[in-house]
Design a protein around this motif. Sequence first.
Motif, short mmCIF file in Angstrom:
data_model
loop_
_atom_site.label_atom_id
_atom_site.label_comp_id
_atom_site.label_asym_id
_atom_site.label_seq_id
_atom_site.Cartn_x
_atom_site.Cartn_y
_atom_site.Cartn_z
N ILE A 5 0.85 -1.19 0.00
CA ILE A 5 0.00 0.00 0.00
C ILE A 5 0.88 1.23 0.00
O ILE A 5 1.75 1.40 0.86
N SER A 6 0.68 2.11 -0.97
CA SER A 6 1.37 3.41 -1.00
C SER A 6 0.49 4.46 -0.35
O SER A 6 -0.68 4.63 -0.73
N ILE A 8 0.17 8.42 0.35
CA ILE A 8 0.67 9.71 -0.13
C ILE A 8 0.26 10.81 0.86
O ILE A 8 -0.93 11.01 1.13
N ARG A 74 0.07 15.93 -4.32
CA ARG A 74 -0.50 14.59 -4.49
C ARG A 74 -0.09 13.97 -5.83
O ARG A 74 0.20 12.77 -5.91
N LEU A 78 1.69 10.41 -6.70
CA LEU A 78 1.18 9.42 -7.64
C LEU A 78 2.22 9.02 -8.67
O LEU A 78 2.24 7.87 -9.14
N ALA A 81 4.45 6.41 -6.74
CA ALA A 81 3.82 5.34 -5.97
C ALA A 81 3.95 4.01 -6.71
O ALA A 81 3.58 3.90 -7.89
N GLY A 83 2.85 1.01 -5.11
CA GLY A 83 2.01 0.04 -4.41
C GLY A 83 0.92 -0.55 -5.29
O GLY A 83 0.57 0.00 -6.35
N TYR A 85 -2.03 -0.79 -4.01
CA TYR A 85 -3.16 0.01 -3.55
C TYR A 85 -2.62 1.36 -3.07
O TYR A 85 -1.46 1.47 -2.65
N ILE A 86 -3.48 2.38 -3.16
CA ILE A 86 -3.04 3.74 -2.85
C ILE A 86 -4.04 4.40 -1.90
O ILE A 86 -5.25 4.32 -2.09
N LYS A 162 -4.77 0.44 -7.37
CA LYS A 162 -3.98 1.32 -8.22
C LYS A 162 -4.45 1.30 -9.66
O LYS A 162 -4.41 2.32 -10.36
N LYS A 166 -4.53 4.84 -11.67
CA LYS A 166 -3.14 5.01 -12.10
C LYS A 166 -2.97 6.10 -13.15
O LYS A 166 -1.90 6.73 -13.23
#
Length: 336
Positions: A5-6, A8, A74, A78, A81, A83, A85-86, A162, A166
Amino acid sequence: MEPLISIIIPIYNVEKYLNECIDSVINQTYKNLEIILINDGSPDKCGPICDQYKLKDDRIIVIHQKNKGLSGARNSGLEVASGDYIGFVDSDDWIGEKMYEVMLNLLLKYDLDIIECEANQTNHEIDYKTGSYDVAIENSFKALHRIIKNSSFPVWRRLYKKEIIKDSRFVLNKTSEDVYFMIDNIPKTNKMGYYGFPFYNYRANPTSIMRSPYNLTRLDDSISAALYLKNELVSFISNNKKNEQGVKQKELLLVVQNFILDQLIYHYKMLNYYPEVDPKHTNRKKVKNLIDKNYFNSKNHSPYIKFAKFLPEQLFKFLIDSNKIRHKALKSNQFT
């Protein structure tokens, strides 16, 4: 291997709250995290604080950049990232320690594209053990209906697959960036989950632009976002005639129409409460025209919506001025 999981976290001028925010993410019971701290040109000690955390936890990535605003920060997150999931956390807020463990488990269990939790707007985090909550599984129509009806647009309420977001980025130089992001992404979902536990602890920031004196920036951004929401969802509804589950097209269209009118009447009232921001009545005329254009008959309309539609602008202003005088009189009587 456990999914990554990322998280942010855009950061600007929040040194007072930053430790609590980052600690709440570091201390999550779910450990396979990529924690992306974006120091968005913060003038205080946020940059050094971020660097200190990076030395203590190798899950942390720090980006230092010139100020680009919330959306720009943000977007920078992105871009890097990695991951599966975000999630998003604002740097003056904090989250419950089980937030991502529970949300990821629900997302995987029900094969969801997005899972959403509630927010807690007090200074007292709720013990997860004290509540029992069911997850509601929604298609895109039901999710949009609920989100728009409750104005629950903030992106930090959700954990996203993601693959869904994405290619999305936040619009720059807007105060309603979350509305655009939601409208661009929720229609892509097959299944979304809503879980009513308030894992996210939201701190009302008195320096936020949304809590500053009424101004034309708020007016323009809010109305632009509302019209974008309407145009995109009218197209989405017309292109999805066969919605077999839950909310019907006409029900979603009705909540969209009500949302537009609610936004317009709010600003029409505010322009009359603060006429100094609109001395030539240019914006009042524009908003009045939009109310006329978007009005529809409904017994559920507030009196103000009906007044705005059927009264001339000067009579509506007289109504607002009378209310201002009445409120002042009531307030003064409280202290006599």
